[in-house]
Scaffold this motif. Structure first.
Motif, PDB file in Angstrom:
ATOM      1  N   ILE A   7     -12.205 -29.273 -30.274  1.00 27.59           N
ATOM      2  CA  ILE A   7     -11.118 -28.341 -30.599  1.00 27.59           C
ATOM      3  C   ILE A   7     -10.106 -29.015 -31.522  1.00 27.59           C
ATOM      4  CG2 ILE A   7      -9.160 -27.089 -29.628  1.00 27.59           C
ATOM      5  CD1 ILE A   7     -10.956 -26.466 -27.211  1.00 27.59           C
ATOM      6  N   ILE A   8      -9.726 -30.241 -31.211  1.00 31.11           N
ATOM      7  CA  ILE A   8      -8.771 -30.964 -32.052  1.00 31.11           C
ATOM      8  C   ILE A   8      -9.349 -31.180 -33.447  1.00 31.11           C
ATOM      9  CG2 ILE A   8      -7.612 -33.195 -32.364  1.00 31.11           C
ATOM     10  CD1 ILE A   8      -7.261 -33.261 -29.318  1.00 31.11           C
ATOM     11  N   LEU A   9     -10.632 -31.526 -33.524  1.00 29.05           N
ATOM     12  CA  LEU A   9     -11.287 -31.726 -34.814  1.00 29.05           C
ATOM     13  C   LEU A   9     -11.311 -30.435 -35.637  1.00 29.05           C
ATOM     14  CD1 LEU A   9     -12.862 -33.757 -36.579  1.00 29.05           C
ATOM     15  CD2 LEU A   9     -14.936 -32.897 -35.480  1.00 29.05           C
ATOM     16  N   LEU A  10     -11.644 -29.326 -35.006  1.00 27.42           N
ATOM     17  CA  LEU A  10     -11.675 -28.041 -35.715  1.00 27.42           C
ATOM     18  C   LEU A  10     -10.282 -27.612 -36.172  1.00 27.42           C
ATOM     19  CD1 LEU A  10     -14.297 -26.033 -33.651  1.00 27.42           C
ATOM     20  CD2 LEU A  10     -14.538 -26.960 -35.963  1.00 27.42           C
ATOM     21  N   VAL A  11      -9.279 -27.838 -35.338  1.00 26.42           N
ATOM     22  CA  VAL A  11      -7.902 -27.485 -35.721  1.00 26.42           C
ATOM     23  C   VAL A  11      -7.455 -28.332 -36.907  1.00 26.42           C
ATOM     24  CG1 VAL A  11      -5.501 -27.567 -34.957  1.00 26.42           C
ATOM     25  CG2 VAL A  11      -7.237 -26.577 -33.473  1.00 26.42           C
ATOM     26  N   ALA A  12      -7.768 -29.622 -36.876  1.00 23.29           N
ATOM     27  CA  ALA A  12      -7.379 -30.502 -37.984  1.00 23.29           C
ATOM     28  C   ALA A  12      -8.071 -30.091 -39.275  1.00 23.29           C
ATOM     29  CB  ALA A  12      -7.710 -31.953 -37.640  1.00 23.29           C
ATOM     30  N   LEU A  13      -9.363 -29.814 -39.222  1.00 23.02           N
ATOM     31  CA  LEU A  13     -10.086 -29.370 -40.417  1.00 23.02           C
ATOM     32  C   LEU A  13      -9.550 -28.033 -40.916  1.00 23.02           C
ATOM     33  CD1 LEU A  13     -13.757 -30.370 -39.579  1.00 23.02           C
ATOM     34  CD2 LEU A  13     -12.238 -31.399 -41.280  1.00 23.02           C
ATOM     35  N   GLY A  14      -9.227 -27.131 -40.000  1.00 27.13           N
ATOM     36  CA  GLY A  14      -8.651 -25.845 -40.388  1.00 27.13           C
ATOM     37  C   GLY A  14      -7.320 -25.995 -41.084  1.00 27.13           C
ATOM     38  N   MET A  15      -6.507 -26.923 -40.593  1.00 28.88           N
ATOM     39  CA  MET A  15      -5.206 -27.155 -41.223  1.00 28.88           C
ATOM     40  C   MET A  15      -5.379 -27.733 -42.622  1.00 28.88           C
ATOM     41  SD  MET A  15      -3.000 -28.600 -37.996  1.00 28.88           S
ATOM     42  CE  MET A  15      -1.630 -29.077 -39.020  1.00 28.88           C
ATOM     43  N   ILE A  16      -6.335 -28.635 -42.793  1.00 29.11           N
ATOM     44  CA  ILE A  16      -6.572 -29.230 -44.115  1.00 29.11           C
ATOM     45  C   ILE A  16      -7.058 -28.179 -45.095  1.00 29.11           C
ATOM     46  CG2 ILE A  16      -8.042 -30.842 -45.385  1.00 29.11           C
ATOM     47  CD1 ILE A  16      -7.918 -32.648 -42.870  1.00 29.11           C
ATOM     48  N   VAL A  17      -8.054 -27.403 -44.688  1.00 30.12           N
ATOM     49  CA  VAL A  17      -8.597 -26.372 -45.578  1.00 30.12           C
ATOM     50  C   VAL A  17      -7.544 -25.307 -45.867  1.00 30.12           C
ATOM     51  CG1 VAL A  17     -10.330 -24.540 -45.733  1.00 30.12           C
ATOM     52  CG2 VAL A  17     -10.974 -26.799 -44.892  1.00 30.12           C
ATOM     53  N   GLY A  18      -6.786 -24.920 -44.861  1.00 33.45           N
ATOM     54  CA  GLY A  18      -5.734 -23.923 -45.062  1.00 33.45           C
ATOM     55  C   GLY A  18      -4.656 -24.394 -46.022  1.00 33.45           C
ATOM     56  N   SER A  19      -4.260 -25.648 -45.913  1.00 32.01           N
ATOM     57  CA  SER A  19      -3.235 -26.155 -46.812  1.00 32.01           C
ATOM     58  C   SER A  19      -3.763 -26.280 -48.241  1.00 32.01           C
ATOM     59  CB  SER A  19      -2.700 -27.495 -46.326  1.00 32.01           C
ATOM     60  OG  SER A  19      -3.733 -28.464 -46.314  1.00 32.01           O
ATOM     61  N   LEU A  20      -5.045 -26.605 -48.392  1.00 32.88           N
ATOM     62  CA  LEU A  20      -5.622 -26.654 -49.743  1.00 32.88           C
ATOM     63  C   LEU A  20      -5.672 -25.271 -50.373  1.00 32.88           C
ATOM     64  CD1 LEU A  20      -8.505 -29.235 -49.322  1.00 32.88           C
ATOM     65  CD2 LEU A  20      -6.360 -29.529 -50.566  1.00 32.88           C
ATOM     66  N   PHE A  21      -6.038 -24.253 -49.595  1.00 30.11           N
ATOM     67  CA  PHE A  21      -6.038 -22.888 -50.123  1.00 30.11           C
ATOM     68  C   PHE A  21      -4.631 -22.436 -50.476  1.00 30.11           C
ATOM     69  CE2 PHE A  21     -10.280 -22.040 -48.081  1.00 30.11           C
ATOM     70  CZ  PHE A  21     -10.940 -21.789 -49.280  1.00 30.11           C
ATOM     71  N   LEU A  22      -3.664 -22.786 -49.654  1.00 29.23           N
ATOM     72  CA  LEU A  22      -2.271 -22.425 -49.937  1.00 29.23           C
ATOM     73  C   LEU A  22      -1.789 -23.102 -51.211  1.00 29.23           C
ATOM     74  CD1 LEU A  22       0.228 -20.916 -48.856  1.00 29.23           C
ATOM     75  CD2 LEU A  22       0.837 -23.027 -47.688  1.00 29.23           C
ATOM     76  N   LEU A  23      -2.117 -24.368 -51.389  1.00 28.01           N
ATOM     77  CA  LEU A  23      -1.739 -25.095 -52.597  1.00 28.01           C
ATOM     78  C   LEU A  23      -2.398 -24.482 -53.823  1.00 28.01           C
ATOM     79  CD1 LEU A  23      -0.262 -27.555 -53.763  1.00 28.01           C
ATOM     80  CD2 LEU A  23      -2.346 -28.866 -53.356  1.00 28.01           C
ATOM     81  N   TRP A  24      -3.671 -24.143 -53.726  1.00 23.63           N
ATOM     82  CA  TRP A  24      -4.396 -23.549 -54.842  1.00 23.63           C
ATOM     83  C   TRP A  24      -3.815 -22.186 -55.203  1.00 23.63           C
ATOM     84  CZ3 TRP A  24      -7.813 -19.254 -55.158  1.00 23.63           C
ATOM     85  CH2 TRP A  24      -8.513 -19.183 -56.356  1.00 23.63           C
TER      86      TRP A  24
END
Length: 58
Positions: A7-24
């Motif tokens: 769960i922690i791994l999935l949340v961390a990956l989700g936060m990384i991908v989400g922040s990259l999409f937001l930046l883009w």
């Protein structure tokens, strides 16, 4: 690996991908107005006029 680790791994990956999409997405929405571009060009011309030209730097 216990379920809490996954769960922690999935949340961390989700936060990384989400922040990259937001930046883009936000990178495409900031356009400069014509007035701002003109001010930037004038300021750049002033700086280039004040700096001595050094032909040895090539």
């Amino acid at each position: 690996m216990p379920i809490s680790g996954w769960i922690i791994l999935l949340v961390a990956l989700g936060m990384i991908v989400g922040s990259l999409f937001l930046l883009w997405d936000s990178a495409h929405s900031h356009r400069l107005s014509d007035d701002t571009l003109e001010k930037i060009r004038k300021r750049q011309a002033e700086l280039e006029a004040r700096e001595p030209k050094d032909e040895d730097w090539k």
